[in-house]
Design a protein around this motif. Sequence first.
Motif, PDB file in Angstrom:
ATOM      1  N   THR A 145      41.187  45.437  45.465  1.00  0.00           N
ATOM      2  CA  THR A 145      41.855  44.152  45.291  1.00  0.00           C
ATOM      3  C   THR A 145      40.805  43.056  45.100  1.00  0.00           C
ATOM      4  O   THR A 145      39.636  43.242  45.411  1.00  0.00           O
ATOM      5  CB  THR A 145      42.699  43.820  46.531  1.00  0.00           C
TER       6      THR A 145
ATOM      7  N   ASP B 153      43.355  45.255  41.261  1.00  0.00           N
ATOM      8  CA  ASP B 153      42.938  44.093  40.475  1.00  0.00           C
ATOM      9  C   ASP B 153      41.619  44.316  39.745  1.00  0.00           C
ATOM     10  O   ASP B 153      41.362  43.701  38.714  1.00  0.00           O
ATOM     11  CB  ASP B 153      42.747  42.872  41.402  1.00  0.00           C
TER      12      ASP B 153
ATOM     13  N   LYS C  74      48.279  50.788  45.162  1.00  0.00           N
ATOM     14  CA  LYS C  74      48.515  49.406  45.593  1.00  0.00           C
ATOM     15  C   LYS C  74      49.895  49.291  46.232  1.00  0.00           C
ATOM     16  O   LYS C  74      50.030  48.731  47.321  1.00  0.00           O
ATOM     17  CB  LYS C  74      48.416  48.468  44.374  1.00  0.00           C
TER      18      LYS C  74
END
Lengths: 437, 467
Positions: free
Chosen positions: A280, A126, A249
């Motif tokens: 993340t 992210d 991920k």
Amino acid sequence: MGSYVPSTQEQRLEMLHAIGLKSFRDLYKDVPQSMYLDRPLDLPEGKSELEVSQAVQAMARKNKVYDTILRGAGAYDHYIPSIVKYIPAKEEFLTAYTPYQAEISQGVLQSIFEYQTEICELTGMDVSNASVYDGATAAAEACAMARDRKRRLTLISGAAHPDVINTIRTYAYGTNDEIKIIPVKDGKTDPDALKAMLTPEVSAVYVQQPNFFGLFEDAEAMAAPVHEAGALYILGCNPIALGIMKTPKDMGADIAVGEGQPLGLPIAFGGPYLGFMATTTKHMRKLPGRIVGETTDDAGNRAYVLSLQAREQHIRREKAGSNICSNEALCALTAGVYLAAMGPEGLKEVAESSMAKAHYLCRELTKLPGVKLRYDAPFFHEFLLDMPKADEILSALDKKNILGGLPFDGGILWCATEKVSKQTLDEVVAIVKGVLA
Amino acid sequence: MKLIFEKSVPGRRCAILPACDVEKVELPAELKRDAAPLLPEMSETDVSRHYTELNQHVHGVNCGFYPLGSCTMKYNPRIDEEMAALPGFTGIHPLAPQAAVEGCEEVIATARKYLCEITGMADMTFQPAAGAHGEFTGVLLIKQYHDSRNDTKRTKIIVPDSAHGTNPATAAMCGYQVVNIPSAPDGCVDLEALKSVLGDDTAGLMLTNPNTVGIFDENILEITRLVHEAGGLCYYDGANLNAVMGVVRPGDMGFDCVHLNLHKTFATPHGGGGPGAGAVGCKSFLAPFLPHSALMEEPGHIQVRGFRGNFLVVVRALAYLLTLGREGVPEAAQNAVLNANYLMHRIKGTFAPAFDRICMHEFVLDLSEYKKATGVSALDVAKSLIDYGMHPPTMYFPLIVHEALMLEPTETESKETLDWAADVFRALYELGYKDPAFMHAAPHNAQIGRPDEVKAARTPIVRYTKA
């Protein structure tokens, strides 16, 4: 002698007199006489630009530039598109400082924002920072980021790059923390050994994918036990492989790091390189380094700024998680240009072609007498061969201006990239065959 | 400006690679990516124009005056770039055999010799990649030294309150407790404050001299003597070496180890925030503790980065050192100091220097009185400078001066530039009394107005997402 001081002698005196001084020595009145250097430095006399150019080129000529490089082990000889060399050489990108003043730094800030996006895309994460020094420091910073008051022990795969292991070890030595090496079985991180080592003190587990021997780890399978033990899972990935490989991920990583050198940076005797680092949203505020964020200016226009600075040393001082300040911005820019020039298809081609050439070389070499693949498992673009007459083989290749694989642990660790043609690989095989005959 | 992703056209691409001429190998299914990464799809024209547009919105040293204090934004010579781009350096594998890398070794050995001479040190590593990284390495030398003597009671590092934030952050990364000591009114080390914290728990002192307010601490020999007497070591933060190189050496001031910012003092470019190089020098008794690459050199040492550091940055610094030579190095320092004093002198009578005395390579303006009188802050002045094509000075640092602007002109600026800069400062000083609102709203001619940093931190958008 060379000098970049523009003021003339006359102007220098004029300025000295304006401030009420007579000589340069007066500027240093606070320097005690006892330590004032009253002799010339033991350096040669300054040189003109032409002489410097000749002197440094003479040094460069003492190096051997190989036509073909079949050695990797952390520094990968991929093709660098021409435009990737020209753009970072533009003088504004080159000579600017860290973009503290957003109003006159939108170009740098936007390039970092774009780089962060690309790293997120490659890793599936992210949030990415603006870069750290290299792959080894990215790994060490990730391990540091994962520690908290109770969990201080880091487990590192023994199949990770030796420099990465040693750098993590050094950072842990700094904070008086412990690391343990996860044993290697058949060239890969031993998952059973890992499970046995997962105690409540473990803060993070670091695994390299593909690993130092080029093998793909069963990385995804290790994520569950790591998480069950309450530790974070850190994957160190080759960014070219990420063009085709499952993202960190998707393999269950909490933090993805890696050496960004393959993304358009020359091997250059080890640096400058690029450490990429992404995580993340959950761990965003523990991520070290610069992060660029999008916002608006006072007229509502889209703008970019250095953001989330409350994490950093200039605000938090000794309570900061890291002391990092300068990073590798120009290398991140270079990687951004590389990824734009290659595009998703081009990156895939580099990855597939490197893998294909390495497998071709492996297949052909292992047909020769006495040559054996040490670990018979899926690999990317590196592989370890046990072969007789290793020194003779490497020196025979060297004579043909080919840098062979790296002697390591009694074998030779080979690497191939998209740069080397089938014809050259066939020549290599013929040379090796000649030595072994 | 549009983001590169907003210019992307599906299916568009550059022609870079030939078709693969060997048989394709399939990745095992469980290792394959689910979907291609969202990377730009562009022609080479698109790529070129995009980055050219970005580059036009960057202020570099080549664009104009860049008096960013403590950052030493001197001119970056082009010949240094050309040397660092030689294929004889860029194409060298770090793990190539010794006989193939003699030129690289010569670069490192020559740079090491010259920089040891300039700093008064016995040995040097080029592994650290930046200044803060060099600090980390230097303090690890101190830690290893005490550990090697089983002197485990030394748990504290002393840092003046005027120090850059990296100093205390570094000490913490090395497992030390940070002891901040207040500065004396002149910005120098308060000897009594230092004595009061020294003891057998002192591991060392981190100091820059000239200090962060641009003053050479005349008590430096006494400071280093006191630390040594207590059994601690002295670490020199080389951030401000540009003021004194070739004039006085950290080794002669009593320091045991130093880091240099090759990307400041030795003219290698900052690149918008790196790559730098934080070479660390030390006296001979610390040399056994220097970092080495486990793979490239030998295991059993500390290591702060892969391989041996930002080599091409060392090439640039060496080209610079060869150019300046024995006369040019002190000449650069002297003119850096002269330029700072001249600019401070020319600004006097408007914004007040925080310390009204001869400075070194930089000086600090204290705008607190001015702000009281006009409402115009250091930030407002800094942003107003942008409209004149000048990069603002360092703002609000060091922390011991309120409403601080720190100016470091460097030696590569001419008298004309300094005169012009002083005129700009004078004009802004006067404008603050006449039209403070105009300055609160500055800059007026930049690509963007002041960004909303609070919004950026509260609702972080840190990557592009396709709408």
